[in-house]
Design a protein around this motif. Structure first.
Motif, mmCIF file in Angstrom:
data_model
loop_
_atom_site.group_PDB
_atom_site.id
_atom_site.type_symbol
_atom_site.label_atom_id
_atom_site.label_comp_id
_atom_site.label_asym_id
_atom_site.label_seq_id
_atom_site.Cartn_x
_atom_site.Cartn_y
_atom_site.Cartn_z
ATOM 1 N N GLU A 1 0.856 -1.048 -0.255
ATOM 2 C CA GLU A 1 0.018 0.189 0.025
ATOM 3 C C GLU A 1 0.867 1.284 -0.057
ATOM 4 O OE1 GLU A 1 -2.204 -3.178 0.655
ATOM 5 O OE2 GLU A 1 -0.562 -2.593 2.264
ATOM 6 N N THR B 1 -2.973 0.271 -3.411
ATOM 7 C CA THR B 1 -2.833 -1.080 -3.079
ATOM 8 C C THR B 1 -2.358 -1.851 -4.340
ATOM 9 O OG1 THR B 1 -3.216 -3.126 -1.875
ATOM 10 C CG2 THR B 1 -5.205 -1.816 -2.911
ATOM 11 N N GLY C 1 -2.862 -4.929 -3.904
ATOM 12 C CA GLY C 1 -4.026 -6.262 -3.825
ATOM 13 C C GLY C 1 -5.227 -5.630 -4.098
ATOM 14 N N ASN C 2 -6.211 -6.590 -3.574
ATOM 15 C CA ASN C 2 -7.532 -6.250 -3.836
ATOM 16 C C ASN C 2 -8.124 -5.075 -2.851
ATOM 17 O OD1 ASN C 2 -10.202 -6.172 -3.823
ATOM 18 N ND2 ASN C 2 -10.875 -8.305 -3.594
ATOM 19 N N ASP D 1 -10.908 -4.159 -1.786
ATOM 20 C CA ASP D 1 -12.033 -4.683 -1.137
ATOM 21 C C ASP D 1 -11.596 -5.131 0.258
ATOM 22 O OD1 ASP D 1 -13.600 -3.371 -2.754
ATOM 23 O OD2 ASP D 1 -14.109 -5.284 -3.787
ATOM 24 N N ASP D 2 -10.409 -5.864 0.290
ATOM 25 C CA ASP D 2 -9.876 -6.547 1.365
ATOM 26 C C ASP D 2 -9.220 -5.765 2.326
ATOM 27 O OD1 ASP D 2 -10.586 -9.184 0.067
ATOM 28 O OD2 ASP D 2 -8.434 -9.519 -0.781
ATOM 29 N N LYS D 3 -9.165 -4.578 2.188
ATOM 30 C CA LYS D 3 -8.385 -3.594 3.272
ATOM 31 C C LYS D 3 -9.296 -2.366 3.431
ATOM 32 C CE LYS D 3 -4.186 -5.476 2.620
ATOM 33 N NZ LYS D 3 -3.354 -5.683 3.211
ATOM 34 N N LEU E 1 -5.757 0.328 8.703
ATOM 35 C CA LEU E 1 -6.956 -0.646 8.648
ATOM 36 C C LEU E 1 -8.066 -0.018 9.542
ATOM 37 C CD1 LEU E 1 -5.476 -4.257 8.456
ATOM 38 C CD2 LEU E 1 -6.377 -3.117 6.754
#
Length: 162
Positions: free
Chosen positions: A45, A69, A71-72, A74-76, A145
Motif C-alpha cells: 500500500e 494497493t 492487492g484487492n 475490498d480486502d483492506k 486498517l
C-alpha cells in the motif's frame, strides 16, 4: 566485453557510499524479493500527494491525495489519519475536500488530528488548501486498517507557505 575494458580503472574507483539514504528503499526491495521467492507476494500500500512543497499565502492550491494497493482494495477497509506537526497550525489554513462535487470543510481537533473515514483504495481525493499565514507546516498522513489501526502506509508533507 565491457568488463575487460573497465578492469584497469576498477582499482582507482572508490565505492559510492549512500550514508544510509537508500536503506529504506533497499530494505523494501529485499523484503519484496524474499516474499516473492517464498511465494508470499504480499500486497503493498502507498499514499501519494501532489501538493507543492512551497506555496503562496492566500492562494488556493488544488491537490490530490491518493491511496493505492497492489492487492484487492475490498480486502483492506481503511481510513486515513492526518496529524499536524503543531496542533495550533489548524488555525493557519483552510482545507476543503471535494465530495461528489461539493466542497466540505476539513476540521482538525484540538490535538491537530483529522480522520478521513472513507478512503477508497486505488482512488484519489481532491482537496483545496489556502494558507493564511507564512510558515512551515508539517502534515503526517497514515493509511491504517479500520480494525485495530494497523499501519499500511505513511506520507509526510512538509510545506512552506511564503
Amino acid at each position: 566485453m565491457y568488463d575487460s575494458w573497465f578492469q584497469p580503472f576498477r582499482d582507482r574507483v572508490s565505492p559510492v557510499r549512500n550514508n544510509g539514504r537508500n536503506n529504506v528503499s533497499n530494505n523494501r526491495q529485499n523484503r519484496r524479493a524474499a516474499n516473492a521467492q517464498n511465494g508470499n507476494d504480499l500486497p503493498q500500500e502507498s499514499l501519494t500527494s501532489n501538493l507543492s512543497r512551497t506555496v503562496r499565502v492566500y492562494e488556493q492550491q488544488a491537490f490530490q491525495v491518493c491511496a493505492f494497493t497492489t492487492g484487492n482494495p475490498d480486502d483492506k477497509p481503511s481510513k486515513v489519519i492526518v496529524t499536524l506537526g503543531n496542533p495550533e497550525d489548524r488555525h493557519d489554513f483552510d482545507l476543503f475536500i471535494s465530495e461528489r462535487g461539493t466542497l466540505v470543510p476539513v476540521e482538525f481537533d484540538e490535538n491537530g488530528v483529522f480522520v478521513y473515514e472513507e478512503p477508497i483504495l486505488n482512488t484519489c481525493a481532491l482537496l483545496y488548501i489556502t494558507f493564511k499565514a507564512q510558515g512551515h507546516y508539517l502534515f503526517e498522513l497514515d493509511l491504517v486498517l479500520d480494525r485495530g489501526n494497523i499501519p499500511l502506509a505513511n506520507l509526510i508533507q512538509d510545506i512552506t507557505a511564503i
